[in-house]
Design an enzyme around this catalytic site. Sequence first.
Site, PDB file in Angstrom:
ATOM      1  N   GLU A   1       0.859  -1.185   0.000  1.00 17.17           N
ATOM      2  CA  GLU A   1       0.000   0.000   0.000  1.00 17.17           C
ATOM      3  C   GLU A   1       0.897   1.237   0.000  1.00 17.17           C
ATOM      4  OE1 GLU A   1      -3.106   1.036  -0.364  1.00 17.17           O
ATOM      5  OE2 GLU A   1      -2.335   3.025   0.128  1.00 17.17           O
TER       6      GLU A   1
ATOM      7  N   TYR B   1      -9.197   7.889 -11.755  1.00 13.68           N
ATOM      8  CA  TYR B   1      -9.479   6.492 -12.150  1.00 13.68           C
ATOM      9  C   TYR B   1     -10.984   6.241 -12.241  1.00 13.68           C
ATOM     10  CZ  TYR B   1      -4.627   5.162 -11.934  1.00 13.68           C
ATOM     11  OH  TYR B   1      -3.296   5.061 -12.207  1.00 13.68           O
TER      12      TYR B   1
HETATM   13  N1  LIG Z   1      -3.886   1.399  -3.106  1.00  9.59           N
HETATM   14  C1  LIG Z   1      -2.792   0.869  -3.830  1.00  9.59           C
HETATM   15  C2  LIG Z   1      -3.121   0.864  -5.307  1.00  9.59           C
HETATM   16  C3  LIG Z   1      -2.020   0.280  -6.158  1.00  9.59           C
HETATM   17  C4  LIG Z   1      -2.513   0.025  -7.604  1.00  9.59           C
HETATM   18  O1  LIG Z   1      -3.721  -0.044  -7.887  1.00  9.59           O
HETATM   19  N2  LIG Z   1      -1.555  -0.117  -8.538  1.00  9.59           N
HETATM   20  C5  LIG Z   1      -1.930  -0.314  -9.929  1.00  9.59           C
HETATM   21  C6  LIG Z   1      -0.970   0.453 -10.816  1.00  9.59           C
HETATM   22  S1  LIG Z   1      -1.524   2.070 -11.182  1.00  9.59           S
HETATM   23  C7  LIG Z   1      -1.748  -1.768 -10.309  1.00  9.59           C
HETATM   24  O2  LIG Z   1      -0.733  -2.360 -10.000  1.00  9.59           O
HETATM   25  N3  LIG Z   1      -2.738  -2.346 -11.012  1.00  9.59           N
HETATM   26  C8  LIG Z   1      -2.656  -3.676 -11.533  1.00  9.59           C
HETATM   27  C9  LIG Z   1      -3.994  -4.333 -11.590  1.00  9.59           C
HETATM   28  O3  LIG Z   1      -4.963  -3.809 -11.024  1.00  9.59           O
HETATM   29  O4  LIG Z   1      -4.071  -5.410 -12.208  1.00  9.59           O
HETATM   30  C10 LIG Z   1      -1.565   1.700  -3.525  1.00  9.59           C
HETATM   31  O5  LIG Z   1      -1.702   2.923  -3.378  1.00  9.59           O
HETATM   32  O6  LIG Z   1      -0.488   1.138  -3.402  1.00  9.59           O
END
Ligand SMILES: N[C@@H](CCC(=O)N[C@@H](CS)C(=O)NCC(=O)O)C(=O)O
Length: 338
Positions: free
Chosen positions: A131, A186
């Site tokens: 996180e 988003y």
């Molecule tokens: N709440 C998390 C969100 C992390 C996140 O959603 N990362 C996205 C990149 S923008 C991800 O890895 N998405 C891959 C997926 O959902 O498959 C944080 O702030 O670390």
Amino acid sequence: MAATSYHKDGHFNRLSSQFRDLVSPDPASRFPAEKGRYALYVSPTSPWAHRTMIARILKGLEEIVDLYQVHHHLGPQGWYFSGKEGSLPKDPLYGFTLLRDLYLKADPSFSGRVTVPLLWDKKTHTIVNNESSEIIRILTSAFDHLLPSHLREVNRPGGGLYPSPLRQEIDNLNSWIYNLINDGVYHVGFAATQESYDAHLYPLFDALDRVEQILSSDGRKYLVGEHLTEADVRLYTTIVRFDVVYHPIFQCNLKSIRHDYPAMYLWLRRLYWDGSSEGEKGSDLTRGAFYKTTAPNFANYAIGYVLGRRFVVFDNQGPVIVPRGPKVFIDALLEVEG
Ligand SMILES: N[C@@H](CCC(=O)N[C@@H](CS)C(=O)NCC(=O)O)C(=O)O
């Protein structure tokens, strides 16, 4: 993974991060702060990962916490090592090519979403935390005893990135900025219905108007006044992407940062350009963290967002067309503005 799992009633649905342990300065703790023990896995395209890349450099942790970069956009099986454009050819610890395998090593029954950033413990071979808001705090505070005194929080101008007297103000800002701006873009960009898009678009721009008002109210340089804090780091990674990806690809197009938010654009350019000239390390304040983590990756942001929206909203159907603008990603900072 079916793209539909990203939605609930047409609205984008973000799941919460699942690994939430902390690194501590206490040597008796489960994850004690030690030089070379932890690795940060990132994709530079992700604004969440980008926050942690900035915090690592701001704090001078380059020799203490490893940084392992995956490819700048998702592949058919999620985040992966490609050996291209800054990505390592494979995971340096276990030779994996998919980030998913690291999650499975930490928890063989893991079935959640494989996201970046990710903080890994090399000693016990597991995930400490995935996180970003918590990883920033870990980087900000847990390793201070291993740093030279001028880089420790107590000695930073204003008392650090998250100083006690300002915590409430920072937490309040973080809360609405996260919901309406960082995550807000988003919700707009991944909306599966017009109703969901409309429901998130207007509050996003109301929140940007509010930030503009804060930054222009008393000529302050940063969100909570004279000194850079965690709130600026968290906001920066969204604002620096705004005109390049959120405006054209996520359809967040009521206004743009460069044309409609002069105080925010100045704030952004001051952070971005610090430490950008050859041989210049950056002020003590940023150590060039914003420029170094953004400039090499700017040109790769758009493809990641085009593919992300195509996957989440259009079930991977249709052509991939990447917008090339704006011609100048971020305008120069004039000497009088510095
Ligand atoms: N709440 C998390 C969100 C992390 C996140 O959603 N990362 C996205 C990149 S923008 C991800 O890895 N998405 C891959 C997926 O959902 O498959 C944080 O702030 O670390």
